[in-house]
Design a protein around this motif. Structure first.
Motif, mmCIF file in Angstrom:
data_model
loop_
_atom_site.group_PDB
_atom_site.id
_atom_site.type_symbol
_atom_site.label_atom_id
_atom_site.label_comp_id
_atom_site.label_asym_id
_atom_site.label_seq_id
_atom_site.Cartn_x
_atom_site.Cartn_y
_atom_site.Cartn_z
ATOM 1 N N ARG A 196 65.498 112.889 16.272
ATOM 2 C CA ARG A 196 65.155 114.295 16.503
ATOM 3 C C ARG A 196 63.634 114.490 16.469
ATOM 4 O O ARG A 196 63.062 115.219 17.290
ATOM 5 N N LEU A 197 62.973 113.830 15.526
ATOM 6 C CA LEU A 197 61.513 113.923 15.437
ATOM 7 C C LEU A 197 60.853 113.300 16.675
ATOM 8 O O LEU A 197 59.888 113.855 17.223
ATOM 9 N N LEU A 198 61.375 112.158 17.121
ATOM 10 C CA LEU A 198 60.790 111.501 18.294
ATOM 11 C C LEU A 198 61.054 112.275 19.583
ATOM 12 O O LEU A 198 60.284 112.178 20.543
ATOM 13 N N LEU A 199 62.130 113.024 19.610
ATOM 14 C CA LEU A 199 62.382 113.868 20.777
ATOM 15 C C LEU A 199 61.465 115.080 20.789
ATOM 16 O O LEU A 199 61.197 115.647 21.852
ATOM 17 N N GLY A 200 60.980 115.475 19.616
ATOM 18 C CA GLY A 200 60.089 116.629 19.515
ATOM 19 C C GLY A 200 58.631 116.224 19.537
ATOM 20 O O GLY A 200 58.169 115.550 20.464
ATOM 21 N N GLU A 201 57.906 116.584 18.471
ATOM 22 C CA GLU A 201 56.466 116.357 18.451
ATOM 23 C C GLU A 201 56.098 114.924 18.100
ATOM 24 O O GLU A 201 55.019 114.445 18.452
ATOM 25 N N GLY A 202 56.969 114.237 17.356
ATOM 26 C CA GLY A 202 56.654 112.861 16.999
ATOM 27 C C GLY A 202 57.096 112.548 15.581
ATOM 28 O O GLY A 202 57.594 113.409 14.854
ATOM 29 N N ARG A 203 56.861 111.319 15.176
ATOM 30 C CA ARG A 203 57.343 110.851 13.874
ATOM 31 C C ARG A 203 56.318 109.946 13.218
ATOM 32 O O ARG A 203 55.742 109.074 13.859
ATOM 33 N N LYS A 204 56.123 110.153 11.915
ATOM 34 C CA LYS A 204 55.265 109.276 11.124
ATOM 35 C C LYS A 204 56.171 108.343 10.311
ATOM 36 O O LYS A 204 57.077 108.805 9.615
ATOM 37 N N ASP A 205 55.928 107.029 10.418
ATOM 38 C CA ASP A 205 56.781 106.092 9.686
ATOM 39 C C ASP A 205 56.272 105.890 8.267
ATOM 40 O O ASP A 205 55.300 106.523 7.840
ATOM 41 N N GLU A 206 56.926 105.002 7.527
ATOM 42 C CA GLU A 206 56.601 104.808 6.124
ATOM 43 C C GLU A 206 55.193 104.281 5.919
ATOM 44 O O GLU A 206 54.583 104.494 4.872
ATOM 45 N N SER A 207 54.659 103.569 6.914
ATOM 46 C CA SER A 207 53.303 103.037 6.794
ATOM 47 C C SER A 207 52.239 104.075 7.112
ATOM 48 O O SER A 207 51.051 103.834 6.932
ATOM 49 N N ALA A 210 59.909 108.457 27.137
ATOM 50 C CA ALA A 210 59.854 108.757 25.697
ATOM 51 C C ALA A 210 61.230 109.143 25.166
ATOM 52 O O ALA A 210 61.607 108.765 24.054
ATOM 53 N N VAL A 211 62.010 109.884 25.953
ATOM 54 C CA VAL A 211 63.360 110.271 25.532
ATOM 55 C C VAL A 211 64.250 109.030 25.427
ATOM 56 O O VAL A 211 64.981 108.851 24.445
ATOM 57 N N LEU A 212 64.196 108.160 26.428
ATOM 58 C CA LEU A 212 65.028 106.957 26.418
ATOM 59 C C LEU A 212 64.674 106.049 25.243
ATOM 60 O O LEU A 212 65.550 105.484 24.582
ATOM 61 N N ARG A 213 63.381 105.925 24.965
ATOM 62 C CA ARG A 213 62.960 105.092 23.841
ATOM 63 C C ARG A 213 63.422 105.689 22.514
ATOM 64 O O ARG A 213 63.785 104.963 21.587
ATOM 65 N N ALA A 214 63.410 107.002 22.425
ATOM 66 C CA ALA A 214 63.898 107.655 21.206
ATOM 67 C C ALA A 214 65.390 107.402 21.027
ATOM 68 O O ALA A 214 65.855 107.063 19.927
ATOM 69 N N VAL A 215 66.171 107.545 22.092
ATOM 70 C CA VAL A 215 67.612 107.315 22.027
ATOM 71 C C VAL A 215 67.901 105.858 21.642
ATOM 72 O O VAL A 215 68.827 105.576 20.876
ATOM 73 N N ASP A 216 67.094 104.943 22.149
ATOM 74 C CA ASP A 216 67.292 103.524 21.876
ATOM 75 C C ASP A 216 67.087 103.176 20.402
ATOM 76 O O ASP A 216 67.519 102.118 19.945
ATOM 77 N N LYS A 217 66.441 104.052 19.656
ATOM 78 C CA LYS A 217 66.177 103.818 18.228
ATOM 79 C C LYS A 217 67.210 104.494 17.323
ATOM 80 O O LYS A 217 67.032 104.528 16.105
ATOM 81 N N LEU A 218 68.285 105.017 17.899
ATOM 82 C CA LEU A 218 69.255 105.774 17.111
ATOM 83 C C LEU A 218 69.859 104.931 15.991
ATOM 84 O O LEU A 218 69.995 105.398 14.854
ATOM 85 N N ASP A 219 70.227 103.691 16.296
ATOM 86 C CA ASP A 219 70.841 102.842 15.269
ATOM 87 C C ASP A 219 69.906 102.618 14.092
ATOM 88 O O ASP A 219 70.341 102.543 12.940
ATOM 89 N N ARG A 220 68.618 102.522 14.366
ATOM 90 C CA ARG A 220 67.660 102.185 13.317
ATOM 91 C C ARG A 220 67.165 103.407 12.557
ATOM 92 O O ARG A 220 66.989 103.371 11.344
ATOM 93 N N LEU A 221 66.954 104.516 13.269
ATOM 94 C CA LEU A 221 66.338 105.690 12.643
ATOM 95 C C LEU A 221 67.331 106.792 12.302
ATOM 96 O O LEU A 221 67.029 107.664 11.484
ATOM 97 N N GLY A 222 68.514 106.769 12.924
ATOM 98 C CA GLY A 222 69.474 107.832 12.687
ATOM 99 C C GLY A 222 69.110 109.103 13.433
ATOM 100 O O GLY A 222 68.020 109.221 14.016
ATOM 101 N N PRO A 223 70.002 110.105 13.440
ATOM 102 C CA PRO A 223 69.757 111.342 14.189
ATOM 103 C C PRO A 223 68.475 112.074 13.777
ATOM 104 O O PRO A 223 67.765 112.620 14.636
ATOM 105 N N ASP A 224 68.177 112.096 12.481
ATOM 106 C CA ASP A 224 66.987 112.837 12.044
ATOM 107 C C ASP A 224 65.714 112.205 12.578
ATOM 108 O O ASP A 224 64.791 112.914 13.023
ATOM 109 N N GLY A 225 65.639 110.881 12.544
ATOM 110 C CA GLY A 225 64.456 110.212 13.063
ATOM 111 C C GLY A 225 64.318 110.387 14.562
ATOM 112 O O GLY A 225 63.215 110.600 15.083
#
Length: 489
Positions: A210-221, A193-208
């Motif tokens: 950060r959410l994936l490293l913690g409890e999770g993230r809800k996208d626009e949909s 889960a950590v590696l997948r979150a890091v792999d999304k850095l270009d697309r989601l930026g640090p704030d996104g």
């Protein structure tokens, strides 16, 4: 076919492309240029068959009874499953394991050819495409990674990318493992889960991230992605790791040491990157062409050490003329476990691969299109079916001089034949009528000049004045006239 039999619809299977001369020529030019670089660096070309036994591929085979998920597979008459290769690395691993005793070690090879993937096609995502790889099998030295990186830089530039148009971003999986230890990540699921979150850095930026490293993230949909469950301090440590890549390679190493230093695997990764840095310096590859970027993940389970990814830096446009981010145009890394699937013994290996079609598309999107209008052959006009032997003799005479030529083999008259030659982008048409045959002459029509005049070209007036649009010359002067027409402007 009977009159009542249904006619098949003329259509291409999804994800498979038809390509005409100009696009094929562009990809051939890339392959020739890159192959020249690989051979200059002492790499041997290797060709393997399109099919491999499915168990030798291993990567896309969740269904042991019918291994046709991710690959195109069939069962041979001996009931063994074979599959079209999905890349050029798995066949290399099989070949190395099969012939290891006879190979020079390390074994340095390059390869190119089509690969096939049974995946859902989409924009820029095909089921059949060409790859070009270079790999070193049998060396665990970080300098082997550095050499592959430097050669990738040289190969991409030889293919047509201007210096500075792309950069190789480098990381090391051992640093990522050291980061996991420093962040208190213990389970494989949390690590993934950590590696997948890091792999999304270009697309989601640090704030996104950060959410994936913690409890999770809800996208626009409204869809929710479960996070890695790190506490705030651990999440910030991961983000500090990903941000350490700002600056030169030595500066990045110093920042990384502050984050992952102290763990055995992290220190090992740092030492390997330091050796790569030194070797790249000796090879004349500065940080403007290859830099350390801790956010590069690649192949969550595939790579074992250094990983690298080539990113296009040029501004690119889509088919509608809108700016777009092209992203990765190639990548690779160290995979020390692949040959061991066959031998049981770990065999170090490292390599780089890029998609030929993707690189051609990247060059085109950046205004560096290598595709050029393909010159057609000189066309010998056919007036009289009873004179075909004479026309073929003229064409053969032109071909013997190294100039492409053909005799028109349709049944149309003079005007359609000239239109045919123009559509073929023929430089010239040769007219041999009864008068020419009797006099031992030929009439040559300069089609290049006609196209230039028709397009309203105003430059190179002297060039046009020196070239008569049509001339009748002795047969012995035909080749010389054609060569003058074929000379570049």
């Amino acid at each position: 076919m009977t009159e009542d039999a249904p006619r098949p619809e003329a259509r291409s299977p999804r994800g498979f492309n038809d390509r005409r001369g100009r696009d094929v020529a562009a990809e051939r030019a890339i392959l020739a240029a890159v192959s020249g670089v690989y051979e200059l660096w002492g790499f041997e070309v290797l060709e393997t068959g399109a099919f491999e036994y499915a168990d030798a591929l291993g990567k896309f085979l969740p269904d042991a009874d019918r291994p046709n998920e991710g690959v195109f597979a069939l069962q041979d008459d001996d009931e063994q499953w074979m599959a079209l290769r999905y890349d050029l690395t798995a066949p290399l691993a099989r070949f190395a394991a099969q012939t290891w005793e006879t190979l020079p070690k390390p074994f340095r090879r390059y390869a190119f050819g089509p690969v096939w993937r049974n995946e859902k096609p989409g924009p820029g995502r095909f089921r059949e495409f060409w790859q070009c790889d270079a790999d070193t099998v049998g060396s665990a030295r970080p300098e082997a990674d550095a050499e592959i990186i430097a050669m990738a830089v040289a190969g991409l530039e030889a293919a047509g990318l201007p210096t500075g148009a792309a950069v190789i971003k480098i990381n090391n999986r051992k640093l990522l493992n050291g980061l996991m230890t420093a962040a208190g990540v213990e389970t494989d699921g949390q690590k993934l889960a950590v590696l997948r979150a890091v792999d999304k850095l270009d697309r989601l930026g640090p704030d996104g991230v950060r959410l994936l490293l913690g409890e999770g993230r809800k996208d626009e949909s409204g869809d929710f992605t479960q996070g890695a469950g790190l506490n705030a301090a651990a999440a910030e440590r991961v983000l500090a790791f990903t941000a350490a890549g700002v600056g030169g390679r030595s500066e990045t190493l110093a920042k990384l040491a502050d984050v992952v230093g102290g763990s055995a695997e992290g220190d090992e990764g740092l030492a390997e990157l330091a050796a790569i840095d030194a070797a790249l310096g000796s090879l004349g590859v500065g940080p403007d062409r290859a830099l350390f970027d801790p956010s590069v993940v690649r192949g969550l389970e595939y790579y074992t050490g250094a990983v690298f990814e080539a990113e296009l830096l040029l501004s690119t446009m889509d088919d509608k003329g809108q700016p777009m981010r092209f992203g990765s145009i190639g990548g690779g890394g160290r995979y020390d476990d692949l040959v061991a699937r066959f031998t049981g013994e770990r065999t170090p290996a490292t390599g780089f691969s890029f998609g030929v079609s993707r690189l051609a598309s990247a060059l085109k999107a950046a205004g560096q299109d290598l595709a050029v209008a393909q010159r057609g052959p000189v066309v010998v006009i056919a007036f009289d079916q009873s004179r075909m032997a004479d026309y073929f003799a003229v064409a053969q005479e032109v071909r013997a001089a190294g100039i492409a030529a053909e005799v028109y083999l349709g049944t149309s008259g003079m005007r359609p034949q000239m239109k045919y030659a123009d559509r073929r982008l023929s430089p010239a048409a040769i007219i041999v009528g009864d008068d020419e045959l009797a006099a031992g002459t030929v009439t040559v029509k300069d089609l290049d000049l006609g196209r230039a005049l028709a397009s309203g070209v105003t430059d190179n007036a002297a060039w046009r004045e020196q070239r008569p649009g049509q001339q009748t010359v002795p047969r012995a002067e035909l080749v010389a006239v054609l060569r003058r027409i074929l000379e570049p402007r």
